[in-house]
Design a protein around this motif. Structure first.
Motif, PDB file in Angstrom:
ATOM      1  N   ALA A 133       2.397   0.031   2.240  1.00  0.00           N
ATOM      2  CA  ALA A 133       3.140   0.882   1.571  1.00  0.00           C
ATOM      3  C   ALA A 133       4.575   0.774   1.517  1.00  0.00           C
ATOM      4  O   ALA A 133       5.399   0.947   0.617  1.00  0.00           O
ATOM      5  N   LEU A 134       4.936  -0.122   2.898  1.00  0.00           N
ATOM      6  CA  LEU A 134       6.460  -0.365   2.613  1.00  0.00           C
ATOM      7  C   LEU A 134       6.682  -1.281   1.530  1.00  0.00           C
ATOM      8  O   LEU A 134       7.657  -1.375   0.913  1.00  0.00           O
ATOM      9  N   SER A 153      -6.615   0.991   8.216  1.00  0.00           N
ATOM     10  CA  SER A 153      -5.874   2.171   8.441  1.00  0.00           C
ATOM     11  C   SER A 153      -4.247   1.613   8.678  1.00  0.00           C
ATOM     12  O   SER A 153      -3.420   1.995   8.340  1.00  0.00           O
ATOM     13  N   SER A 154      -4.143   0.804   9.936  1.00  0.00           N
ATOM     14  CA  SER A 154      -3.222   0.364  10.268  1.00  0.00           C
ATOM     15  C   SER A 154      -2.208  -0.762   9.277  1.00  0.00           C
ATOM     16  O   SER A 154      -1.239  -0.666   9.098  1.00  0.00           O
ATOM     17  N   SER A 192      -2.500  -0.064   6.196  1.00  0.00           N
ATOM     18  CA  SER A 192      -1.881   0.657   4.906  1.00  0.00           C
ATOM     19  C   SER A 192      -0.196   0.775   5.240  1.00  0.00           C
ATOM     20  O   SER A 192       0.417   0.770   4.197  1.00  0.00           O
ATOM     21  N   TYR A 193       0.245   0.950   6.411  1.00  0.00           N
ATOM     22  CA  TYR A 193       1.624   1.275   6.535  1.00  0.00           C
ATOM     23  C   TYR A 193       2.533   0.097   5.828  1.00  0.00           C
ATOM     24  O   TYR A 193       3.472   0.235   5.246  1.00  0.00           O
TER      25      TYR A 193
END
Length: 83
Positions: free
Chosen positions: A16-17, A9-10, A12-13
């Motif tokens: 996505a960037l 989950s972490s 994914s940031y």
């Protein structure tokens, strides 16, 4: 010795960037052999036009380069498998 998998989950940031900036990000200790459902987030980025490369323990995402842009995903996206 124990290896604790990274949190998908972490991760994914930053992935996505990379997608929105056209850059490249590699996250380690979270790849195709992950047991976490949300590690499949990179597959959505692939459908949106990103280049996705995975090993058992790494995931690399490169966002589309101009003039290419991220594409919308047509139809429904079933996120249940990613929870």
């Amino acid at each position: 010795s124990w290896l604790v998998e990274g949190d998908a989950s972490s991760a994914s940031y930053p992935l996505a960037l990379a997608a929105i900036t056209g850059g490249t990000v590699t996250v380690t200790n979270c790849g195709s052999a992950s047991i976490q459902g949300d590690s499949d987030f990179c597959k959505l980025l692939g459908k949106m036009g990103c280049e996705v490369k995975q090993t058992d323990t790494t995931t690399t995402v490169t966002g589309p380069q101009p003039p290419n842009v991220l594409k919308a995903i047509e139809g429904d996206v079933d996120m249940d498998s990613m929870t």
